[in-house]
Design a protein around this motif. Structure first.
Motif, PDB file in Angstrom:
ATOM      1  N   TRP A  87      -6.003  -1.202   3.938  1.00  0.00           N
ATOM      2  CA  TRP A  87      -6.621  -0.225   3.015  1.00  0.00           C
ATOM      3  C   TRP A  87      -7.759  -0.856   2.205  1.00  0.00           C
ATOM      4  O   TRP A  87      -8.869  -0.330   2.166  1.00  0.00           O
ATOM      5  CB  TRP A  87      -5.549   0.338   2.094  1.00  0.00           C
TER       6      TRP A  87
ATOM      7  N   THR B 189      -6.192   4.574   6.252  1.00  0.00           N
ATOM      8  CA  THR B 189      -5.592   3.263   6.523  1.00  0.00           C
ATOM      9  C   THR B 189      -5.997   2.784   7.916  1.00  0.00           C
ATOM     10  O   THR B 189      -5.718   3.459   8.907  1.00  0.00           O
ATOM     11  CB  THR B 189      -4.056   3.363   6.449  1.00  0.00           C
TER      12      THR B 189
ATOM     13  N   ASP C 210      -1.034  -3.601   2.908  1.00  0.00           N
ATOM     14  CA  ASP C 210      -1.526  -2.228   2.778  1.00  0.00           C
ATOM     15  C   ASP C 210      -2.116  -1.662   4.061  1.00  0.00           C
ATOM     16  O   ASP C 210      -2.813  -0.645   4.038  1.00  0.00           O
ATOM     17  CB  ASP C 210      -2.558  -2.145   1.657  1.00  0.00           C
TER      18      ASP C 210
ATOM     19  N   TYR D 116       1.600   4.967   7.483  1.00  0.00           N
ATOM     20  CA  TYR D 116       2.278   4.383   6.331  1.00  0.00           C
ATOM     21  C   TYR D 116       2.911   3.047   6.735  1.00  0.00           C
ATOM     22  O   TYR D 116       3.251   2.827   7.895  1.00  0.00           O
ATOM     23  CB  TYR D 116       3.411   5.287   5.856  1.00  0.00           C
TER      24      TYR D 116
ATOM     25  N   GLY E 109       0.848  -1.183   0.000  1.00  0.00           N
ATOM     26  CA  GLY E 109       0.000   0.000   0.000  1.00  0.00           C
ATOM     27  C   GLY E 109       0.885   1.234   0.000  1.00  0.00           C
ATOM     28  O   GLY E 109       1.889   1.290  -0.705  1.00  0.00           O
TER      29      GLY E 109
END
Length: 254
Positions: free
Chosen positions: A245, A209, A242, A214, A184
């Motif tokens: 996500w 998210t 990810d 991140y 992601g």
């Protein structure tokens, strides 16, 4: 991974460099690759030491002759290749209606054609060796979800997913596992360089998210390390990394 040989394309920085370091830490002989001899050498020097065996090899993966030379140099140095990580990639951000055809071709060449060239060259040698191997290609969240201004990149990464499944089926009898990792939003130098033109902020990513952040380079390297070790019953799979996500159908989590 002790005694095994791994090639990581596009590994002078970012995810590729983190993967190369992790595989070297796992005990593999690692080939660091870049189009730039200087960048490959600098990355190899940075990763090497403390018992790690890391060799830099310059090659443009969009040129098949250079891919063949990359594999030849690897087998000359280490006699075999056990793991290929197709990491080299690039993106250009632009509107679909104004995208330059040459730039389109460049994105497809690096991300998709180069992945096939390297997989074909490495797979041929793994078949000749007769004891299998691991091929892992770096895909993307965008292979499964649309995003404006990323048309050729998303198309190429979707192609990598299909390529992964086809090669996995075709080479299963040879003991070659073929998988992909689809990150992601990962914090890299390229992410920071393109973020403004792409039109999103750090807060946008954190809010969308479920894990609230991140991903890291080290986390992506951990995923590749697991697939590269080969002690699993996985092939033809695209591993989504990810932070939740795609699982989040509602939108912002806050």
């Amino acid at each position: 991974m002790d005694g095994k040989t791994a090639i990581v394309t596009g590994s002078s920085s970012g995810i590729g460099k983190a993967v190369a370091k992790r595989l070297a830490d796992d005990g593999a002989n690692v080939v660091v690759n870049s189009r730039s001899r200087e960048r490959a050498k600098a990355a190899a020097e940075d990763i090497g030491g403390d018992g790690r065996t890391v060799v830099p090899i310059e090659a443009d993966i969009t040129e098949y002759d250079e891919v063949e030379a990359l594999l030849e140099q690897t087998t000359d140095e280490f006699e075999r290749v056990d793991v290929l990580v197709n990491n080299a990639g690039m993106t250009i951000i632009d509107d679909a209606e104004t995208f330059d055809p040459e730039e389109w071709s460049r994105v497809i060449d690096v991300n998709l054609n180069g992945t096939f060239y390297c997989s074909q060259a490495a797979g041929t040698r793994m078949i000749e060796q007769g004891d299998g191997g691991q091929i892992i290609s770096i895909s993307s969240l965008l292979s499964r979800q649309g995003l404006a201004k990323r048309t050729p990149y998303a198309a190429a990464k979707g192609g990598i997913n299909s390529l992964t499944r086809c090669l996995a089926v075709e080479w299963a009898d040879e003991g070659i596992h073929v998988n992909a990792l689809a990150p992601g939003f990962i914090k890299t130098d390229i992410t920071e360089q393109t973020q403004e033109s792409a039109g999103y902020t750090d807060d946008d990513i954190r809010d969308r998210t479920p894990l609230g952040r991140y991903g890291t380079l080290e986390e992506m390297a951990n995923c590749v390390s697991f697939l590269a070790a080969g002690d699993h019953f996985i092939t033809g799979e695209v591993l989504q990394a990810d932070g939740g996500w795609l699982a989040n159908s509602w939108g912002p989590t806050s």
